[in-house]
Design a protein around this motif. Structure first.
Motif, PDB file in Angstrom:
ATOM      1  N   TYR A 164     -20.410 -59.382 -66.161  1.00 31.22           N
ATOM      2  CA  TYR A 164     -20.229 -58.021 -65.970  1.00 31.22           C
ATOM      3  C   TYR A 164     -20.417 -56.851 -66.746  1.00 31.22           C
ATOM      4  O   TYR A 164     -20.506 -55.766 -66.420  1.00 31.22           O
ATOM      5  CB  TYR A 164     -18.540 -58.147 -65.215  1.00 31.22           C
ATOM      6  CG  TYR A 164     -17.575 -58.145 -66.175  1.00 31.22           C
ATOM      7  CD1 TYR A 164     -16.999 -56.974 -67.199  1.00 31.22           C
ATOM      8  CD2 TYR A 164     -16.941 -59.280 -66.721  1.00 31.22           C
ATOM      9  CE1 TYR A 164     -16.106 -56.924 -67.926  1.00 31.22           C
ATOM     10  CE2 TYR A 164     -15.927 -59.274 -67.633  1.00 31.22           C
ATOM     11  CZ  TYR A 164     -15.435 -58.119 -68.262  1.00 31.22           C
ATOM     12  OH  TYR A 164     -14.540 -57.989 -69.015  1.00 31.22           O
ATOM     13  N   GLU A 165     -20.272 -57.449 -68.262  1.00 30.24           N
ATOM     14  CA  GLU A 165     -20.461 -56.443 -69.209  1.00 30.24           C
ATOM     15  C   GLU A 165     -21.774 -55.740 -69.272  1.00 30.24           C
ATOM     16  O   GLU A 165     -22.059 -54.584 -69.264  1.00 30.24           O
ATOM     17  CB  GLU A 165     -20.292 -57.069 -70.698  1.00 30.24           C
ATOM     18  CG  GLU A 165     -21.305 -58.050 -70.928  1.00 30.24           C
ATOM     19  CD  GLU A 165     -20.645 -59.460 -70.422  1.00 30.24           C
ATOM     20  OE1 GLU A 165     -21.283 -60.533 -71.119  1.00 30.24           O
ATOM     21  OE2 GLU A 165     -20.025 -59.559 -69.549  1.00 30.24           O
ATOM     22  N   TYR A 166     -22.909 -56.546 -68.635  1.00 31.19           N
ATOM     23  CA  TYR A 166     -24.190 -55.862 -68.484  1.00 31.19           C
ATOM     24  C   TYR A 166     -24.229 -54.970 -67.525  1.00 31.19           C
ATOM     25  O   TYR A 166     -25.075 -54.201 -67.389  1.00 31.19           O
ATOM     26  CB  TYR A 166     -25.085 -57.144 -68.203  1.00 31.19           C
ATOM     27  CG  TYR A 166     -25.340 -57.792 -69.693  1.00 31.19           C
ATOM     28  CD1 TYR A 166     -25.994 -57.459 -70.618  1.00 31.19           C
ATOM     29  CD2 TYR A 166     -24.690 -59.075 -69.893  1.00 31.19           C
ATOM     30  CE1 TYR A 166     -26.075 -58.020 -71.975  1.00 31.19           C
ATOM     31  CE2 TYR A 166     -24.795 -59.799 -70.922  1.00 31.19           C
ATOM     32  CZ  TYR A 166     -25.472 -59.128 -72.070  1.00 31.19           C
ATOM     33  OH  TYR A 166     -25.577 -59.849 -73.182  1.00 31.19           O
ATOM     34  N   ALA A 167     -23.481 -55.317 -66.429  1.00 33.65           N
ATOM     35  CA  ALA A 167     -23.355 -54.202 -65.257  1.00 33.65           C
ATOM     36  C   ALA A 167     -23.015 -52.714 -65.772  1.00 33.65           C
ATOM     37  O   ALA A 167     -23.644 -51.786 -65.379  1.00 33.65           O
ATOM     38  CB  ALA A 167     -22.596 -54.615 -64.034  1.00 33.65           C
ATOM     39  N   PHE A 168     -22.027 -52.906 -66.371  1.00 28.62           N
ATOM     40  CA  PHE A 168     -21.465 -51.441 -67.054  1.00 28.62           C
ATOM     41  C   PHE A 168     -22.719 -50.926 -68.027  1.00 28.62           C
ATOM     42  O   PHE A 168     -22.525 -49.789 -68.358  1.00 28.62           O
ATOM     43  CB  PHE A 168     -20.189 -51.818 -67.681  1.00 28.62           C
ATOM     44  CG  PHE A 168     -18.856 -51.947 -67.088  1.00 28.62           C
ATOM     45  CD1 PHE A 168     -18.623 -50.879 -66.391  1.00 28.62           C
ATOM     46  CD2 PHE A 168     -18.357 -53.058 -66.798  1.00 28.62           C
ATOM     47  CE1 PHE A 168     -17.125 -50.891 -65.579  1.00 28.62           C
ATOM     48  CE2 PHE A 168     -17.333 -53.267 -66.044  1.00 28.62           C
ATOM     49  CZ  PHE A 168     -16.523 -52.289 -65.402  1.00 28.62           C
ATOM     50  N   LEU A 169     -23.309 -51.795 -68.829  1.00 33.10           N
ATOM     51  CA  LEU A 169     -24.172 -51.414 -69.835  1.00 33.10           C
ATOM     52  C   LEU A 169     -25.324 -50.539 -69.143  1.00 33.10           C
ATOM     53  O   LEU A 169     -25.681 -49.458 -69.690  1.00 33.10           O
ATOM     54  CB  LEU A 169     -24.712 -52.797 -70.593  1.00 33.10           C
ATOM     55  CG  LEU A 169     -25.909 -52.237 -71.661  1.00 33.10           C
ATOM     56  CD1 LEU A 169     -25.494 -51.385 -72.511  1.00 33.10           C
ATOM     57  CD2 LEU A 169     -26.358 -53.385 -72.261  1.00 33.10           C
ATOM     58  N   VAL A 170     -25.859 -51.302 -68.201  1.00 43.27           N
ATOM     59  CA  VAL A 170     -27.106 -50.596 -67.423  1.00 43.27           C
ATOM     60  C   VAL A 170     -26.591 -49.295 -66.782  1.00 43.27           C
ATOM     61  O   VAL A 170     -27.387 -48.241 -67.074  1.00 43.27           O
ATOM     62  CB  VAL A 170     -27.430 -51.675 -66.375  1.00 43.27           C
ATOM     63  CG1 VAL A 170     -28.469 -50.878 -65.415  1.00 43.27           C
ATOM     64  CG2 VAL A 170     -28.228 -52.649 -66.783  1.00 43.27           C
TER      65      VAL A 170
END
Length: 501
Positions: A211-217
């Motif tokens: 889920y951290e990559y969803a926030f990053l994008v």
């Protein structure tokens, strides 16, 4: 027999087309996508709630155990003993965000009317993107989990995101007059729904990596958007030498187009040069005060109604993917993609209902009819079977009748309220009035998110939908004086036309 000025309707789009330039198109697109990006970052949080809840609960209750070795790493993320408490905290975070967002809206509207709208909007977008990155990505990379830290970050994020809506509505109000405002703003207000779709799409694409990559994008895209807005947005026609709204004296179309819907039609029939006189005397309008804005006709009623309606609309926004996963057992990524249909319905609803309100030159009756159908669609959706196609169809219908009125109140109606007669065409009231309407709505939505989690935990999802039906009915009740007044005006206009024939 000559018709009174208020009854000589011009084609809604004629004035709009004749005065549209490439600057209008650029402003439309930049404000549209700037707010879409803000909503996309909010939508990310609602779309990854299941993953976050799984991360914060003991490994024996979820499938994250193999990823959380050694034991110290698992223990650091063990914030809650079970998924129910994690869900309640996620609902609390929604409430915290919306309360801070609501408080920020009241301030941001005032600030936006006194500072450069482009600076305020760009600062809010870039700063919020950094906070979202810290909240969802950096804390996970550093394996730093702390409830109070999450709460503080979400308070700051709510305050920063509140700069968006008052600024973009004020900029749009500076560029687009009453000619076709319902249609233009109805189409433009789809920015929130497009942002939801974009956020859901981005989150579902990278969720398998964490889920951290969803926030990053979403944070990265939002930051880039803030930079583009800073260098590319024109906040007013006068920045490129074009006349401001109401300054064109070539004929009746522009004059009639800029006489606000919120004005008193009966009192102004004989005052056909009102808008021109107002712009002659108020070349440098001053920003309206907060309490003056609250006293403008219709502001309190629409603000109260929007508090109930935004509660329902944002409950779908925050909880729909979670509901689909929790109630039907569908995969989180599938639930994220299916939830897009609610926003599709809202986009179509806002555009069509805005166009109808332009034709009638009345907003409240259109809202009332849509909300009556919304009550029925909510009842139907609460009994949707475990079938994705059927669920998607009913979801889109529900979005049409709830998201459409919500878009109208927050955009076209807010612009009407900010440009009515008592403000004498001052653009410096737009951000303040928009902040009041949206801020009051966000207070209702904030209270609602906590109530939704509480009702769901104790009574179940069916009672959540009963609660939504009650709030939708309350929306109709609050605007009922405006509905009665505008229906009487429609009937009065019809009688005059029949006499004229």
């Amino acid at each position: 027999m000559a018709l009174p000025g208020s009854l000589r309707r011009q084609p809604a789009n004629r004035g709009l087309v004749s005065h549209c330039t490439h600057h209008h198109i650029v402003v439309f697109l930049l404000t549209f996508f700037s707010y879409s990006l803000l909503h996309a970052s909010r939508k990310t949080f609602s779309n990854v709630k299941v993953s976050i809840s799984s991360q914060w609960t003991p490994s024996c209750l979820n499938s994250t155990a193999p990823e959380l070795r050694p034991y110290e790493l698992w223990n650091s993320s063990h914030l809650f003993p079970n998924a129910e408490e994690a869900t309640l905290f996620l609902g609390t975070l929604d409430t915290i965000f919306l309360f801070s967002y609501a408080m920020g809206l009241f301030v941001s509207g005032i600030v936006g009317d006194r500072l450069n709208l482009r600076w305020v909007l760009s600062f809010g977008m870039c700063s919020s993107a950094l906070v979202v990155f810290f909240f969802g990505t950096l804390t996970e990379w550093l394996h730093f989990y702390n409830k109070w830290f999450y709460c503080c970050l979400w308070v700051v994020n709510g305050l920063l995101q509140s700069t968006g809506w008052p600024c973009v509505v004020a900029v749009m109000g500076n560029w687009f007059g009453k000619a076709g405002r319902g249609f233009v703003f109805g189409l433009w207000s789809a920015c929130a729904s497009v942002g939801n779709i974009l956020g859901a799409f981005l989150a579902s694409c990278v969720l398998k990596y964490g889920y951290e990559y969803a926030f990053l994008v979403t944070a990265s895209v939002q930051f880039a958007g803030g930079v583009i807005v800073f260098f590319g947005l024109l906040t007013s026609p006068k920045e490129v030498g074009l006349p401001e709204l109401g300054a064109d004296e070539d004929g009746g179309v522009e004059e009639d187009a800029n006489r606000p819907l919120m004005g008193n039609d009966d009192a102004d029939d004989d005052d056909r040069n009102y808008s021109i006189q107002a712009t002659d005397t108020d070349n440098q309008p001053k920003a309206i005060g907060f309490f003056q804005a609250c006293c403008l006709p219709g502001v309190v009623l629409y603000s109260s109604a929007y508090a109930c309606l935004k509660l329902v609309n944002y409950s779908f926004f925050f909880w729909l993917p979670f509901y689909l996963s929790n109630n039907f057992g569908w995969k989180e990524a599938e639930a994220d993609q299916l939830s897009i249909w609610y926003d599709v319905g809202g986009i179509i609803g806002g555009t069509i209902q805005g166009l109808i309100s332009d034709v009638l030159q009345k907003r409240a009756p259109v809202l009332a009819i849509s909300l009556l159908f919304a009550v029925g669609s909510l009842f139907g959706y609460s009994r949707s079977p475990n079938s994705k196609p059927i669920n998607a169809v009913i979801m889109a219908i529900t979005g049409f009748f709830i998201g459409g009125p919500s878009n109208m109140i927050s955009s076209a109606i807010s612009a009407d309220l900010g440009r009515q007669d008592l403000v004498k065409g001052s653009s410096e009231a737009l951000a303040t009035v928009t902040g009041i309407v949206d801020g009051t709505g966000s207070i209702g939505a904030a209270v609602g998110q906590y109530l939704v989690s509480l009702i769901q935990e104790n009574l179940g999802w069916m009672w959540v939908f009963y609660f939504f039906i009650l709030m939708t009915s309350s929306t109709i009740l609050f605007i009922s004086p405006l509905i009665v007044r505008e229906i009487k005006l429609l009937l009065h206009e019809r009688r005059l036309r029949m006499l004229a024939e």
